[in-house]
Motif scaffolding. Structure first.
Motif, PDB file in Angstrom:
ATOM      1  N   LYS A  95      -6.602  26.943  -5.794  1.00 15.16           N
ATOM      2  CA  LYS A  95      -6.655  26.288  -4.605  1.00 15.16           C
ATOM      3  C   LYS A  95      -7.402  25.104  -4.811  1.00 15.16           C
ATOM      4  CE  LYS A  95      -4.925  29.173  -0.795  1.00 15.16           C
ATOM      5  NZ  LYS A  95      -5.022  29.820   0.532  1.00 15.16           N
ATOM      6  N   HIS A  96      -8.780  25.484  -5.001  1.00 14.93           N
ATOM      7  CA  HIS A  96      -9.908  24.467  -5.432  1.00 14.93           C
ATOM      8  C   HIS A  96      -9.694  23.795  -6.438  1.00 14.93           C
ATOM      9  CE1 HIS A  96     -13.183  27.310  -3.367  1.00 14.93           C
ATOM     10  NE2 HIS A  96     -12.436  26.745  -2.619  1.00 14.93           N
ATOM     11  N   ARG A  97      -8.805  24.279  -7.539  1.00 12.42           N
ATOM     12  CA  ARG A  97      -8.474  23.187  -8.562  1.00 12.42           C
ATOM     13  C   ARG A  97      -7.561  22.262  -8.087  1.00 12.42           C
ATOM     14  NH1 ARG A  97     -10.049  24.748 -13.796  1.00 12.42           N
ATOM     15  NH2 ARG A  97      -9.098  22.304 -14.426  1.00 12.42           N
ATOM     16  N   LEU A  98      -6.494  22.546  -7.640  1.00 14.07           N
ATOM     17  CA  LEU A  98      -5.684  21.602  -6.913  1.00 14.07           C
ATOM     18  C   LEU A  98      -6.112  20.687  -6.120  1.00 14.07           C
ATOM     19  CD1 LEU A  98      -2.434  24.418  -6.832  1.00 14.07           C
ATOM     20  CD2 LEU A  98      -2.785  22.437  -8.647  1.00 14.07           C
ATOM     21  N   ALA A  99      -6.812  21.193  -5.200  1.00 11.90           N
ATOM     22  CA  ALA A  99      -7.674  20.084  -4.342  1.00 11.90           C
ATOM     23  C   ALA A  99      -8.374  19.059  -5.048  1.00 11.90           C
ATOM     24  CB  ALA A  99      -8.318  20.907  -3.267  1.00 11.90           C
ATOM     25  N   ASP A 100      -8.966  19.336  -6.088  1.00 14.56           N
ATOM     26  CA  ASP A 100      -9.932  18.624  -6.588  1.00 14.56           C
ATOM     27  C   ASP A 100      -8.893  17.601  -7.436  1.00 14.56           C
ATOM     28  OD1 ASP A 100     -11.888  19.451  -5.948  1.00 14.56           O
ATOM     29  OD2 ASP A 100     -12.368  20.932  -7.951  1.00 14.56           O
ATOM     30  N   ALA A 101      -7.831  18.032  -7.891  1.00 13.09           N
ATOM     31  CA  ALA A 101      -6.942  17.214  -8.402  1.00 13.09           C
ATOM     32  C   ALA A 101      -6.335  16.271  -7.460  1.00 13.09           C
ATOM     33  CB  ALA A 101      -5.880  18.043  -9.208  1.00 13.09           C
ATOM     34  N   LYS A 102      -5.875  16.752  -6.429  1.00 11.85           N
ATOM     35  CA  LYS A 102      -5.192  16.125  -5.377  1.00 11.85           C
ATOM     36  C   LYS A 102      -6.188  14.908  -4.803  1.00 11.85           C
ATOM     37  CE  LYS A 102      -2.421  15.126  -1.790  1.00 11.85           C
ATOM     38  NZ  LYS A 102      -1.079  14.626  -1.962  1.00 11.85           N
ATOM     39  N   ILE A 103      -7.523  15.216  -4.595  1.00 14.71           N
ATOM     40  CA  ILE A 103      -8.260  14.171  -4.100  1.00 14.71           C
ATOM     41  C   ILE A 103      -8.687  13.100  -5.271  1.00 14.71           C
ATOM     42  CG2 ILE A 103     -10.917  14.133  -3.853  1.00 14.71           C
ATOM     43  CD1 ILE A 103     -10.865  16.824  -2.215  1.00 14.71           C
ATOM     44  N   ALA A 104      -8.560  13.506  -6.444  1.00 12.78           N
ATOM     45  CA  ALA A 104      -8.810  12.436  -7.455  1.00 12.78           C
ATOM     46  C   ALA A 104      -7.771  11.443  -7.495  1.00 12.78           C
ATOM     47  CB  ALA A 104      -8.999  13.097  -8.849  1.00 12.78           C
ATOM     48  N   LEU A 105      -6.591  11.799  -7.404  1.00 15.70           N
ATOM     49  CA  LEU A 105      -5.442  10.933  -7.395  1.00 15.70           C
ATOM     50  C   LEU A 105      -5.387  10.159  -6.234  1.00 15.70           C
ATOM     51  CD1 LEU A 105      -2.912  13.695  -8.954  1.00 15.70           C
ATOM     52  CD2 LEU A 105      -3.734  11.642 -10.004  1.00 15.70           C
ATOM     53  N   GLU A 106      -5.683  10.773  -4.887  1.00 20.70           N
ATOM     54  CA  GLU A 106      -5.678   9.952  -3.766  1.00 20.70           C
ATOM     55  C   GLU A 106      -6.570   8.971  -3.618  1.00 20.70           C
ATOM     56  OE1 GLU A 106      -3.335   9.836  -1.494  1.00 20.70           O
ATOM     57  OE2 GLU A 106      -2.028  11.295  -2.856  1.00 20.70           O
ATOM     58  N   PHE A 107      -7.715   9.144  -4.291  1.00 21.84           N
ATOM     59  CA  PHE A 107      -8.725   8.133  -4.494  1.00 21.84           C
ATOM     60  C   PHE A 107      -8.447   7.127  -5.573  1.00 21.84           C
ATOM     61  CE2 PHE A 107     -12.864   6.460  -6.391  1.00 21.84           C
ATOM     62  CZ  PHE A 107     -13.588   6.248  -5.205  1.00 21.84           C
ATOM     63  N   ALA A 108      -7.820   7.249  -6.363  1.00 25.06           N
ATOM     64  CA  ALA A 108      -7.375   6.278  -7.245  1.00 25.06           C
ATOM     65  C   ALA A 108      -6.207   5.376  -6.604  1.00 25.06           C
ATOM     66  CB  ALA A 108      -6.538   7.085  -8.415  1.00 25.06           C
ATOM     67  N   ARG A 109      -5.424   5.878  -5.640  1.00 25.02           N
ATOM     68  CA  ARG A 109      -4.479   5.114  -5.162  1.00 25.02           C
ATOM     69  C   ARG A 109      -4.667   3.721  -4.432  1.00 25.02           C
ATOM     70  NH1 ARG A 109       0.626   7.259  -3.555  1.00 25.02           N
ATOM     71  NH2 ARG A 109      -0.261   9.377  -3.506  1.00 25.02           N
ATOM     72  N   PRO A 110      -5.628   3.873  -3.475  1.00 21.73           N
ATOM     73  CA  PRO A 110      -6.332   2.419  -2.894  1.00 21.73           C
ATOM     74  C   PRO A 110      -6.664   1.673  -3.872  1.00 21.73           C
ATOM     75  CG  PRO A 110      -7.796   4.448  -2.170  1.00 21.73           C
ATOM     76  CD  PRO A 110      -6.532   5.024  -2.882  1.00 21.73           C
ATOM     77  N   LEU A 111      -7.415   2.337  -4.907  1.00 21.42           N
ATOM     78  CA  LEU A 111      -8.054   1.367  -5.859  1.00 21.42           C
ATOM     79  C   LEU A 111      -6.890   0.503  -6.641  1.00 21.42           C
ATOM     80  CD1 LEU A 111     -11.150   3.429  -7.590  1.00 21.42           C
ATOM     81  CD2 LEU A 111     -11.047   1.430  -5.885  1.00 21.42           C
ATOM     82  N   LEU A 112      -5.944   1.338  -6.955  1.00 19.97           N
ATOM     83  CA  LEU A 112      -4.857   0.505  -7.602  1.00 19.97           C
ATOM     84  C   LEU A 112      -4.061  -0.408  -6.808  1.00 19.97           C
ATOM     85  CD1 LEU A 112      -2.529   0.495  -9.833  1.00 19.97           C
ATOM     86  CD2 LEU A 112      -1.274   2.198  -8.586  1.00 19.97           C
ATOM     87  N   PHE A 113      -3.876  -0.289  -5.738  1.00 22.61           N
ATOM     88  CA  PHE A 113      -3.244  -1.275  -4.609  1.00 22.61           C
ATOM     89  C   PHE A 113      -4.154  -2.512  -4.282  1.00 22.61           C
ATOM     90  CE2 PHE A 113      -0.016   2.191  -4.274  1.00 22.61           C
ATOM     91  CZ  PHE A 113       0.904   1.500  -4.917  1.00 22.61           C
ATOM     92  N   GLY A 114      -5.488  -2.005  -4.156  1.00 24.62           N
ATOM     93  CA  GLY A 114      -6.361  -2.905  -3.785  1.00 24.62           C
ATOM     94  C   GLY A 114      -6.683  -3.962  -4.945  1.00 24.62           C
ATOM     95  N   ALA A 115      -6.753  -3.434  -6.205  1.00 27.12           N
ATOM     96  CA  ALA A 115      -6.706  -4.280  -7.442  1.00 27.12           C
ATOM     97  C   ALA A 115      -5.232  -4.946  -7.632  1.00 27.12           C
ATOM     98  CB  ALA A 115      -6.902  -3.517  -8.818  1.00 27.12           C
ATOM     99  N   ALA A 116      -4.214  -4.770  -7.306  1.00 30.58           N
ATOM    100  CA  ALA A 116      -3.154  -5.425  -7.369  1.00 30.58           C
ATOM    101  C   ALA A 116      -3.170  -6.632  -6.270  1.00 30.58           C
ATOM    102  CB  ALA A 116      -1.875  -4.369  -7.201  1.00 30.58           C
ATOM    103  N   LEU A 117      -3.982  -6.482  -5.239  1.00 30.79           N
ATOM    104  CA  LEU A 117      -4.050  -7.559  -4.480  1.00 30.79           C
ATOM    105  C   LEU A 117      -5.110  -8.668  -5.121  1.00 30.79           C
ATOM    106  CD1 LEU A 117      -4.199  -5.699  -0.858  1.00 30.79           C
ATOM    107  CD2 LEU A 117      -2.332  -7.327  -1.829  1.00 30.79           C
ATOM    108  N   THR A 118      -5.910  -8.303  -5.457  1.00 30.24           N
ATOM    109  CA  THR A 118      -7.153  -9.204  -5.884  1.00 30.24           C
ATOM    110  C   THR A 118      -6.885  -9.625  -7.442  1.00 30.24           C
ATOM    111  OG1 THR A 118      -8.724  -7.483  -7.006  1.00 30.24           O
ATOM    112  CG2 THR A 118      -8.674  -7.976  -4.582  1.00 30.24           C
ATOM    113  N   MET A 119      -6.245  -8.794  -8.110  1.00 27.21           N
ATOM    114  CA  MET A 119      -5.933  -9.001  -9.698  1.00 27.21           C
ATOM    115  C   MET A 119      -7.170  -9.476 -10.398  1.00 27.21           C
ATOM    116  SD  MET A 119      -2.901  -7.888 -10.527  1.00 27.21           S
ATOM    117  CE  MET A 119      -2.801  -8.721 -12.154  1.00 27.21           C
ATOM    118  N   ALA A 120      -8.342  -9.283  -9.946  1.00 28.06           N
ATOM    119  CA  ALA A 120      -9.824  -9.314 -10.406  1.00 28.06           C
ATOM    120  C   ALA A 120      -9.862  -8.501 -11.610  1.00 28.06           C
ATOM    121  CB  ALA A 120     -10.792  -9.532  -9.354  1.00 28.06           C
ATOM    122  N   PRO A 121     -10.240  -8.968 -12.652  1.00 24.70           N
ATOM    123  CA  PRO A 121     -10.407  -8.118 -14.089  1.00 24.70           C
ATOM    124  C   PRO A 121     -11.163  -6.673 -13.665  1.00 24.70           C
ATOM    125  CG  PRO A 121     -10.564 -10.660 -14.682  1.00 24.70           C
ATOM    126  CD  PRO A 121     -10.734 -10.284 -13.053  1.00 24.70           C
ATOM    127  N   ALA A 122     -12.401  -7.018 -12.879  1.00 25.04           N
ATOM    128  CA  ALA A 122     -13.210  -5.837 -12.630  1.00 25.04           C
ATOM    129  C   ALA A 122     -12.486  -4.720 -11.815  1.00 25.04           C
ATOM    130  CB  ALA A 122     -14.602  -6.216 -12.128  1.00 25.04           C
TER     131      ALA A 122
END
Length: 322
Positions: A228-255
């Motif tokens: 459960k701990h391993r799967l929870a860590d994977a879930k958290i990492a993916l869910e953390f990446a999601r807003p970064l992805l869509f935030g970047a898609a809004l700004t399209m800033a290279p960084a």
């Protein structure tokens, strides 16, 4: 910040998911790995008719874009189903052609990319091109600028059998002496990040389903606290990446895009390692479908910028803002 897709974006994702589920993409991927592109081209046409590639092509060239947020939505689903082919490269080529000072190459090549009649690959600085044997438009960044390569060499294997690398034939038509490579790189990294997020989500879903079925000592493996701990860590990492992805898609800033790329790819790679460990020996077999996503997670991690290169872009972008 919390990003939520609107009803149209959710419907777009759901329609792609349904179409790709019915397409039996694992069989398409295996055929593509052997150099049989028939099924992959048919699937490519259906993806194009859904409007995915048109999202990267401006309306002036018969596209619907540029619409980076919707493109990211689509590429998450393409990654979730491990769709093969030069997907990111076609987006990068479209972004590159659309920004050329001379509009003639864009007018000639972009409509066919938007419609799916053509696919593209792009090689930077003498590097191998992805799926140059399948792409119909082959762009190469040479010492004197951007050229339309006249052909390709033999395909070579890579970390992901479905990502076939080919050298491009030197020469060909010179399209631009000063191509906007940095602009194309931002679009390529955004599409790669979205694809990696989809790959990670698929790996997590498949692993959760597997540990619910597999039993040890008379109980499901998924009931063990360590699992459960391993799967929870994977879930958290993916869910953390999601807003970064869509935030970047809004700004399209290279960084911002570089941050999304490294976060999504590292999350997918970590999820792949967890999936491999929890599946045990069967996860190492090429015949098991999980291997298709495992290989892709590893390959996408360094595609269009290694983690170190993306982190350097994030740091330099932060320094510029200060």
């Amino acid at each position: 910040m919390r990003f939520l897709l609107d009803p149209q974006q959710r419907a777009f994702a759901d329609s792609l998911d349904a179409m790709l589920t019915a397409a039996d993409t694992p069989s398409v991927v295996r055929d593509w790995s052997r150099g049989d592109h028939g099924g992959g081209r048919a699937l490519w046409s259906r993806i194009a008719k859904a409007g995915v590639f048109a999202l990267a092509v401006p309306e002036a060239y018969e596209g619907m874009g540029p619409r980076p947020v919707e493109l990211a939505v689509g590429f998450v689903e393409l990654g979730r189903h491990a769709v093969p082919g030069p997907l990111v490269e076609t987006v990068a080529a479209a972004a590159l052609l659309a920004e050329l000072a001379d509009p003639l190459p864009a007018g000639r090549l972009l409509p066919s990319l938007a419609s799916g009649e053509a696919s593209a690959t792009l090689a930077l600085d003498g590097a191998y091109a992805l799926d140059g044997d399948a792409a119909t438009i082959r762009l190469a960044l040479a010492a004197d600028g951007l050229r339309l390569a006249p052909g390709h060499g033999p395909a070579r294997a890579s970390l992901d059998p479905a990502r076939r690398l080919t050298p491009l034939t030197p020469g060909g038509e010179l399209l631009s002496t000063a191509p906007p490579v940095a602009h194309a790189l931002v679009w390529a990294r955004l599409a790669t990040a979205a694809q990696a997020l989809g790959v990670g989500l698929a790996l997590l879903d498949r692993t959760v389903a597997y540990v619910r079925r597999r039993t040890q000592f008379g109980v499901p493996v998924g009931s063990f606290q360590a699992v459960k701990h391993r799967l929870a860590d994977a879930k958290i990492a993916l869910e953390f990446a999601r807003p970064l992805l869509f935030g970047a898609a809004l700004t399209m800033a290279p960084a911002d895009v570089a941050a999304a790329k490294v976060t999504a790819c590292e999350a997918a790679y970590a999820t792949a390692r967890t999936a491999l460990q929890l599946h045990g020996a069967i996860g190492y077999t090429a015949e098991y479908d999980l291997s298709l996503w495992l290989a892709k997670a590893r390959a996408l991690r360094t595609a269009w910028g290694t983690p170190a290169e993306c982190r350097a872009e994030v740091l330099s972008g932060g320094a510029r803002r200060r």
